[in-house]
Design a protein around this motif. Structure first.
Motif, PDB file in Angstrom:
ATOM      1  N   LEU A  86      39.067 177.886 122.914  1.00 46.93           N
ATOM      2  CA  LEU A  86      39.897 178.245 123.760  1.00 46.93           C
ATOM      3  C   LEU A  86      41.271 178.342 123.373  1.00 46.93           C
ATOM      4  O   LEU A  86      41.937 178.775 123.477  1.00 46.93           O
ATOM      5  N   ARG A  87      41.333 177.439 122.601  1.00 51.08           N
ATOM      6  CA  ARG A  87      42.711 177.291 121.794  1.00 51.08           C
ATOM      7  C   ARG A  87      42.967 178.103 121.125  1.00 51.08           C
ATOM      8  O   ARG A  87      43.879 179.094 121.183  1.00 51.08           O
ATOM      9  N   ARG A  97      47.472 169.967 112.160  1.00 51.63           N
ATOM     10  CA  ARG A  97      48.725 168.728 111.322  1.00 51.63           C
ATOM     11  C   ARG A  97      47.953 167.577 112.143  1.00 51.63           C
ATOM     12  O   ARG A  97      47.420 167.265 113.308  1.00 51.63           O
ATOM     13  N   VAL A  98      48.576 166.428 111.335  1.00 50.85           N
ATOM     14  CA  VAL A  98      48.137 165.074 112.241  1.00 50.85           C
ATOM     15  C   VAL A  98      49.595 163.774 111.585  1.00 50.85           C
ATOM     16  O   VAL A  98      49.978 164.271 110.601  1.00 50.85           O
ATOM     17  N   VAL A 144      47.909 172.639 121.441  1.00 48.29           N
ATOM     18  CA  VAL A 144      47.369 171.117 121.527  1.00 48.29           C
ATOM     19  C   VAL A 144      48.453 170.017 120.732  1.00 48.29           C
ATOM     20  O   VAL A 144      48.157 169.700 119.742  1.00 48.29           O
ATOM     21  N   LEU A 145      48.145 168.773 121.737  1.00 45.75           N
ATOM     22  CA  LEU A 145      48.505 167.510 121.157  1.00 45.75           C
ATOM     23  C   LEU A 145      47.650 166.639 121.912  1.00 45.75           C
ATOM     24  O   LEU A 145      47.623 166.645 122.423  1.00 45.75           O
ATOM     25  N   MET A 146      46.758 165.624 121.062  1.00 46.30           N
ATOM     26  CA  MET A 146      45.867 164.684 121.345  1.00 46.30           C
ATOM     27  C   MET A 146      45.738 163.385 120.623  1.00 46.30           C
ATOM     28  O   MET A 146      45.788 163.539 119.182  1.00 46.30           O
ATOM     29  N   THR A 147      44.981 162.501 121.098  1.00 49.11           N
ATOM     30  CA  THR A 147      45.692 161.618 120.783  1.00 49.11           C
ATOM     31  C   THR A 147      44.099 161.109 119.714  1.00 49.11           C
ATOM     32  O   THR A 147      42.894 161.409 121.240  1.00 49.11           O
ATOM     33  N   SER A 148      43.361 160.324 119.148  1.00 50.66           N
ATOM     34  CA  SER A 148      42.616 159.876 118.689  1.00 50.66           C
ATOM     35  C   SER A 148      42.315 158.909 117.727  1.00 50.66           C
ATOM     36  O   SER A 148      42.846 158.524 117.025  1.00 50.66           O
ATOM     37  N   HIS A 149      41.264 157.935 117.732  1.00 45.73           N
ATOM     38  CA  HIS A 149      40.905 157.187 116.755  1.00 45.73           C
ATOM     39  C   HIS A 149      39.389 157.604 116.181  1.00 45.73           C
ATOM     40  O   HIS A 149      39.390 156.061 114.601  1.00 45.73           O
ATOM     41  N   ILE A 150      39.380 158.542 116.116  1.00 43.94           N
ATOM     42  CA  ILE A 150      38.495 159.038 114.994  1.00 43.94           C
ATOM     43  C   ILE A 150      38.203 160.391 113.835  1.00 43.94           C
ATOM     44  O   ILE A 150      38.868 161.392 114.887  1.00 43.94           O
ATOM     45  N   PHE A 151      38.684 159.716 112.882  1.00 47.98           N
ATOM     46  CA  PHE A 151      39.253 160.255 112.455  1.00 47.98           C
ATOM     47  C   PHE A 151      38.566 161.658 111.482  1.00 47.98           C
ATOM     48  O   PHE A 151      39.047 162.356 110.996  1.00 47.98           O
ATOM     49  N   ASP A 162      54.003 176.277 118.645  1.00 43.47           N
ATOM     50  CA  ASP A 162      54.382 176.454 119.570  1.00 43.47           C
ATOM     51  C   ASP A 162      52.559 177.117 118.417  1.00 43.47           C
ATOM     52  O   ASP A 162      52.701 178.050 117.533  1.00 43.47           O
ATOM     53  N   GLY A 163      51.299 176.906 119.420  1.00 44.03           N
ATOM     54  CA  GLY A 163      50.154 177.005 119.238  1.00 44.03           C
ATOM     55  C   GLY A 163      49.143 176.432 118.146  1.00 44.03           C
ATOM     56  O   GLY A 163      48.299 177.087 117.248  1.00 44.03           O
ATOM     57  N   THR A 164      49.706 175.410 117.335  1.00 40.34           N
ATOM     58  CA  THR A 164      49.020 174.251 116.807  1.00 40.34           C
ATOM     59  C   THR A 164      48.229 173.146 117.233  1.00 40.34           C
ATOM     60  O   THR A 164      48.537 172.967 118.381  1.00 40.34           O
ATOM     61  N   PHE A 165      47.108 172.362 116.511  1.00 43.20           N
ATOM     62  CA  PHE A 165      46.327 171.352 116.777  1.00 43.20           C
ATOM     63  C   PHE A 165      46.925 170.223 116.425  1.00 43.20           C
ATOM     64  O   PHE A 165      46.975 170.086 115.706  1.00 43.20           O
ATOM     65  N   THR A 166      47.286 169.529 116.910  1.00 44.24           N
ATOM     66  CA  THR A 166      47.948 168.079 115.909  1.00 44.24           C
ATOM     67  C   THR A 166      47.447 166.949 116.730  1.00 44.24           C
ATOM     68  O   THR A 166      46.986 167.028 118.195  1.00 44.24           O
ATOM     69  N   ILE A 167      47.365 166.359 115.842  1.00 44.90           N
ATOM     70  CA  ILE A 167      46.359 164.998 116.624  1.00 44.90           C
ATOM     71  C   ILE A 167      46.748 163.298 115.806  1.00 44.90           C
ATOM     72  O   ILE A 167      47.658 163.507 115.349  1.00 44.90           O
ATOM     73  N   LEU A 168      47.547 162.719 117.009  1.00 47.48           N
ATOM     74  CA  LEU A 168      47.958 161.567 116.403  1.00 47.48           C
ATOM     75  C   LEU A 168      47.309 160.203 117.097  1.00 47.48           C
ATOM     76  O   LEU A 168      46.987 160.204 117.422  1.00 47.48           O
TER      77      LEU A 168
END
Length: 335
Positions: free
Chosen positions: A184-185, A207-208, A192-199, A32-38
């Motif tokens: 905002l987060r 976390r990633v 927040v869980l976000m997919t991205s190809h931009i490293f 909870d409350g974290t920002f993760t990129i997938l």
């Protein structure tokens, strides 16, 4: 906030196509409350996983909990916690900013003073002041993305899912969008869980997670992931990648990863990257178009872990195509 347990999804076979495992026994937790990129290469299963988390696909096996609610058994309670920004625009470009937000709010039972207050709150961080009556198709790509995010914020979601939200944005708009998202987060305490190809987008997140072939290969902080590569990375540009890779492996004992037409060595024999560079130039200069020594980045980690996984499944051949794109991910979603 998100707990995925032993999740598997298999696309059934068709007349000329066998069944395909898109996600295989995947377990992942997003606090909870974290920002993760997938992230992950083409066909890694990201799009399938995203669709499952949004409730658009039902997995073959496994369980997904959103805020403690089982997504399959109690989808309404789980979805009530979410806001979703898809890769393709989900606003009506022929309507104004205000009209888009009003319609979305009405779908969630908001009206009158309550809707106006939520709209003011959702728009407070944006650069849309003075453009609220403008049609979305008259806005820049960055502003249109702000409308998408503001629309999601109307419902005050505890969890925000974003599928490559910066696709098509110029660097300045991308940075502005990500900066606003980060503020905002923190202010709202969202997960927040976000997919991205931009490293470069993953350098400041909590976390990633890296996927390949439907499996989770790594899930850690950016700092811990970079620490997996303890030395410098050598990148060699060549017109004959296969031939040069074979010679480097045989003559120098180097572990070589082919990435497009480039060769990458992230575990330099002897640990001395400069000495290795000099040896390569001395022995193979005619085959080398360019060579670089650099500190490892998250992109290097991504290439390393995905190549290792593919090598394990292909008899030791370490190769990964250059630059994952969204085209195959879209095909994966449509399968």
């Amino acid at each position: 906030m998100i707990r995925i347990e032993a999740l598997t999804h298999v696309y059934p076979g068709r007349r000329r196509q066998p069944s395909r495992v898109a996600v295989s026994d995947l377990t992942l937790s997003v606090p909870d409350g974290t920002f993760t990129i997938l992230s992950g290469p083409n066909g890694s299963g990201k799009s399938t996983l995203f669709r499952i988390l949004c409730g658009l696909s039902v997995p073959s096996r496994g369980r997904v909990l959103i805020g403690g609610h089982d997504l399959l058994r109690d989808p309404a309670a789980a979805r009530a916690l979410m806001g979703v920004v898809f890769q393709n625009p989900a606003v009506d470009k022929h309507l104004s900013v205000t009209e888009n937000l009003s319609i979305h709010g009405a779908l969630y039972g908001l009206s009158g003073a309550a809707l106006r207050a939520r709209m003011d709150e959702a728009l407070a961080w944006t650069d849309l002041d003075g453009r609220l009556s403008d049609r979305v198709d008259t806005l820049s790509g960055g502003l249109a993305r702000q409308v998408e995010l503001a629309k999601c914020l109307l419902t005050r979601p505890r969890l925000l899912l974003l599928d490559e939200p910066t696709t098509g944005l110029d660097p300045a708009s991308r940075r502005a969008f990500l900066d606003a998202l980060g503020r905002l987060r923190r202010a709202l305490g969202m997960t927040v869980l976000m997919t991205s190809h931009i490293f470069s987008e993953a350098e400041t997140v909590d976390r990633v997670a890296i996927m390949a072939d439907g499996q989770l290969l790594a899930h850690d902080t950016p700092q811990a992931l970079r620490a997996r590569l303890t030395g410098d990375v050598v990148v060699i540009e060549t017109d004959r990648p296969d031939a040069l890779a074979a010679r480097l492996r045989g003559d120098l004992g180097a572990g070589v990863i082919r990435h497009g037409d480039d060769l990458r060595v992230d575990e330099v024999p002897g640990g001395d990257a400069v000495a290795f560079l000099e040896r390569v130039l001395a022995d193979y200069r005619p085959e080398v178009r360019g060579i670089t020594v650099k500190q490892p980045t998250l992109e290097d980690v991504f290439i390393h872990v995905t190549a290792e996984a593919r090598a394990a499944g292909r008899g030791g051949v370490s190769e990964i195509p250059r630059g994952p794109t969204s085209a195959e991910e879209q095909q994966e979603s449509a399968a």
